[in-house]
Design an enzyme around this catalytic site. Structure first.
Site, PDB file in Angstrom:
ATOM      1  N   PRO A 217       0.660   0.689   4.870  1.00 22.75           N
ATOM      2  CA  PRO A 217       0.782  -0.439   3.106  1.00 22.75           C
ATOM      3  C   PRO A 217       1.932   0.170   2.544  1.00 22.75           C
ATOM      4  O   PRO A 217       2.108   0.985   1.796  1.00 22.75           O
ATOM      5  CB  PRO A 217      -0.475   0.155   2.700  1.00 22.75           C
ATOM      6  N   MET A 218       2.252  -0.873   2.150  1.00 23.05           N
ATOM      7  CA  MET A 218       3.002  -1.464   1.529  1.00 23.05           C
ATOM      8  C   MET A 218       3.196  -2.306  -0.152  1.00 23.05           C
ATOM      9  O   MET A 218       2.613  -3.426   0.294  1.00 23.05           O
ATOM     10  CB  MET A 218       4.608  -1.587   1.184  1.00 23.05           C
TER      11      MET A 218
ATOM     12  N   GLY B 231       7.323   2.292   7.902  1.00 20.80           N
ATOM     13  CA  GLY B 231       6.833   1.447   6.893  1.00 20.80           C
ATOM     14  C   GLY B 231       8.418   0.630   5.974  1.00 20.80           C
ATOM     15  O   GLY B 231       8.610  -0.453   6.922  1.00 20.80           O
TER      16      GLY B 231
ATOM     17  N   GLN C 178      -6.860  -0.680   2.488  1.00 20.84           N
ATOM     18  CA  GLN C 178      -6.538   0.392   1.945  1.00 20.84           C
ATOM     19  C   GLN C 178      -7.497   0.119   0.693  1.00 20.84           C
ATOM     20  O   GLN C 178      -7.128  -1.004   0.163  1.00 20.84           O
ATOM     21  CB  GLN C 178      -4.942   1.207   1.760  1.00 20.84           C
TER      22      GLN C 178
ATOM     23  N   CYS D 192      -0.809   7.769  -2.897  1.00 21.30           N
ATOM     24  CA  CYS D 192       0.542   7.233  -4.338  1.00 21.30           C
ATOM     25  C   CYS D 192       0.479   7.981  -5.266  1.00 21.30           C
ATOM     26  O   CYS D 192       0.142   8.508  -6.202  1.00 21.30           O
ATOM     27  CB  CYS D 192      -0.478   5.658  -4.273  1.00 21.30           C
TER      28      CYS D 192
ATOM     29  N   ASN E 227       3.750   9.453   8.291  1.00 19.76           N
ATOM     30  CA  ASN E 227       3.725   8.356   8.522  1.00 19.76           C
ATOM     31  C   ASN E 227       5.426   9.439   7.777  1.00 19.76           C
ATOM     32  O   ASN E 227       4.916  10.740   6.955  1.00 19.76           O
ATOM     33  CB  ASN E 227       2.786   7.886   7.746  1.00 19.76           C
ATOM     34  N   GLY E 228       5.940   8.915   7.606  1.00 19.29           N
ATOM     35  CA  GLY E 228       7.526   9.207   6.948  1.00 19.29           C
ATOM     36  C   GLY E 228       9.279   9.397   7.567  1.00 19.29           C
ATOM     37  O   GLY E 228       8.650  10.174   8.181  1.00 19.29           O
ATOM     38  N   GLY E 229       9.989   8.646   6.636  1.00 19.50           N
ATOM     39  CA  GLY E 229      11.271   8.376   7.572  1.00 19.50           C
ATOM     40  C   GLY E 229      10.860   8.034   9.156  1.00 19.50           C
ATOM     41  O   GLY E 229      12.312   8.494   9.767  1.00 19.50           O
TER      42      GLY E 229
END
Length: 344
Positions: free
Chosen positions: A14-15, A251, A79, A109, A229-231
């Protein structure tokens, strides 16, 4: 790792200002095989309990990927953000009636505006409140088959200890559930969140990735399904993480190049190259969708054109320029003719 109840092992994160219904439609056209979960932008729960957006077809179409919910609902995750069990319960109840099959609570967030609303990453400081919200969400989804999940960070501010994260996850996932309530899934961003001093963008870049902390939790909570999640920004990194996690979330890489999903289709899901849609076919279908969205809901062509700017990166052939010209001409014409109008 937990036993997977679904085969999806890759998700589009989600962005904000990215994963709107139009971007999600484009990603599905690029990858029509059902391999990836598509996540919406965060929607505040009170948009349903107070704003009643589900009673306004135009506002609903601006927030939910209605086209994908028609025949792709198992792959869509909505979300929500909330600090109120009551608001969250009503939002889930409404979304289930709209056909949503997966709903996530944002506890990751770190933005100042979100903190002022007492939701997002700041909720990690009050795990009992999160547990109450999740319990209300699960109750609202009971018997529907809708899965509830929580997206969080591995730590908050100075505290990235395994004890802090273990305690949070234990509280959130450990409540006794009704026999008709499904277990809670966890999406774990492998960075801590700094609630002061860093912008949301900096929070996605500055805190050091700590995958080992994430995988400590995967090993500790063997009955919980984890998405890491992440990188994660290459096919090789996706493959490596899938050796340790139930699923991975991507993402920025998809935001910058949605065609990355087609590489995953080929190299993770073994889709033959000849089955991958061509840019021309994707654009033709998106054009039809854009016209339908404009004609049905009054969606501005300037909004519908936004996802195409990343689509064209490195793909500026003659056919694509023709389609881009079509989109921008309509957007320019509409903006010119309505330059004094006010849009919500």
């Amino acid at each position: 790792m937990a036993t997977l109840v679904r085969r999806l092992r890759t998700s589009v994160a989600p962005m904000i200002d990215v994963t709107d219904p139009y971007f999600l439609r484009l990603t599905r056209l690029i990858s029509p095989f059902g391999n990836h979960q598509l996540w919406t932008e965060m929607i505040h729960a009170n948009a349903f309990s107070r704003g009643r957006i589900h009673l306004d077809p135009v506002k609903l179409a601006q927030n939910l990927p209605l086209r994908e919910l028609e025949d792709f609902a198992d792959n869509v995750v909505v979300q929500i953000g909330s600090s109120s069990p009551q608001d969250a319960h009503e939002a889930v109840d409404t979304l289930v009636k709209l056909g949503v099959r997966n709903i996530n609570l944002n506890c990751g967030c770190p933005s100042r505006n979100v903190q002022m609303g007492a939701f997002g990453a700041v909720l990690m400081k009050t795990p009992n409140v999160v547990a109450d919200i999740v319990s209300a969400m699960s109750e609202a989804a009971r018997g529907s088959g809708c899965r509830i999940s929580v997206k969080c960070r591995i730590g908050i501010d100075e505290d990235e200890s395994p004890e802090f994260l273990h305690g949070f996850l234990s509280t959130v996932t450990g409540q006794t559930r009704h026999k008709d309530e499904l277990p809670i899934d966890i999406v774990l961003h492998a960075r801590r969140a700094w609630l002061n001093g860093l912008s949301p963008k900096q929070n996605r870049l500055v805190p050091v990735l700590n995958y080992e902390r994430a995988y400590e939790m995967v090993r500790s909570f063997t009955n919980t399904s984890f998405i890491v999640n992440g990188g994660i920004d290459s096919v090789d990194s996706v493959v490596e993480h899938l050796k340790l996690a139930d699923s991975v979330m991507i993402g920025r890489k998809v935001r910058e190049d949605p065609w990355f999903l087609s590489h995953l289709d080929q190299h993770v899901y073994n889709v033959p190259e000849h089955m991958i849609p061509t840019p021309e076919s994707v654009l033709a279908q998106y054009t039809q969708f854009a016209d339908a969205s404009h004609n049905t809901y009054g969606t501005r062509y300037s909004v519908l054109a936004r996802p195409l700017f990343v689509f064209f990166r490195g793909r500026m052939g003659k056919a694509m320029r023709t389609h881009l010209g079509w989109t921008l001409t309509k957007a320019k014409s509409q903006n010119f003719s309505h330059k004094n109008a006010t849009y919500s």
